[in-house]
Scaffold this active site. Structure first.
Site, mmCIF file in Angstrom:
data_model
loop_
_atom_site.group_PDB
_atom_site.id
_atom_site.type_symbol
_atom_site.label_atom_id
_atom_site.label_comp_id
_atom_site.label_asym_id
_atom_site.label_seq_id
_atom_site.Cartn_x
_atom_site.Cartn_y
_atom_site.Cartn_z
ATOM 1 N N ILE A 98 0.465 -1.072 0.199
ATOM 2 C CA ILE A 98 -0.089 -0.211 0.173
ATOM 3 C C ILE A 98 1.005 1.769 0.160
ATOM 4 C CG2 ILE A 98 -0.233 -0.162 2.294
ATOM 5 C CD1 ILE A 98 -3.306 1.186 2.080
ATOM 6 N N CYS A 99 0.204 2.633 -0.387
ATOM 7 C CA CYS A 99 0.918 3.816 -0.615
ATOM 8 C C CYS A 99 2.124 3.278 -1.252
ATOM 9 C CB CYS A 99 0.934 3.894 0.781
ATOM 10 S SG CYS A 99 1.181 6.152 1.040
ATOM 11 N N ALA A 100 3.171 4.007 -0.949
ATOM 12 C CA ALA A 100 4.868 4.047 -1.762
ATOM 13 C C ALA A 100 5.136 2.444 -1.543
ATOM 14 C CB ALA A 100 5.516 4.677 -0.894
#
Length: 176
Positions: A98-100
């Site tokens: 998730i995210c980066a």
């Protein structure tokens, strides 16, 4: 079902701990693995891990990478994590980021012929390059990705679905 969440210093609090909470509510046994016994979040909260990173991870059904900076870079730079991602992918086991953190998937080679989403920062989108898809949550074969902390619930519910667990009762109990 067993999930391994990998924590490195600088991980995003809600992406790791929110996911752990929702998966636990779904009956998944979640273990927090880390390079150190106490890992600091990107918001300076200390978290005690269950186990130091070791080969027990290979026995889990899914490996989950939370984002956060510098946590994502610390995951990327840990060769053991790259090796575990390769192992999971070769065994067609579930991998979630998730995210980066999806950039770690790209750099490990597990996104070959697969699409993923990532936090929509120019640097991260460029790293994913032709593997990037502009979605909030995306599933491609054994890969589950989400674009940021605000998608933690949706990301976690999708992980449950991919593990064969219906999240509707959990959503209801959480008033979602």
């Amino acid at each position: 079902m067993k999930a391994a969440i990998i924590l490195e210093n600088g991980f995003e609090d809600i992406e790791a701990l929110g996911c752990k909470d929702i998966l636990n509510r779904g009956g998944v046994e979640v273990t927090l693995f880390g390079s150190e016994k106490v890992v600091k979040t990107s918001h300076s909260t200390n978290v005690i891990v269950d186990e130091l990173i070791n080969d027990n991870i290979k026995e889990y059904d899914i490996i989950i990478l939370p984002g956060g900076i510098p946590g994502t870079y610390n995951l990327r730079d840990d060769k053991r994590i790259i090796n575990y991602l390769t192992y999971f992918n070769n065994k067609n086991k579930l991998i979630a980021a998730i995210c980066a953190a999806p950039i770690v998937l790209k750099l490990s080679g597990v996104l070959e012929n697969k699409l993923a989403t990532v936090y929509p920062d120019k640097e991260f989108v460029e790293i994913l390059d032709s593997n990037y898809v502009d979605k909030k949550v995306h599933i491609d074969k054994n890969i589950i990705t989400a674009c940021g902390a605000g998608q933690t619930f949706n990301f976690s519910f999708e992980i449950l679905r991919q593990l064969g667990i219906n999240p509707e009762n959990i959503k209801k109990s959480m008033q979602i």
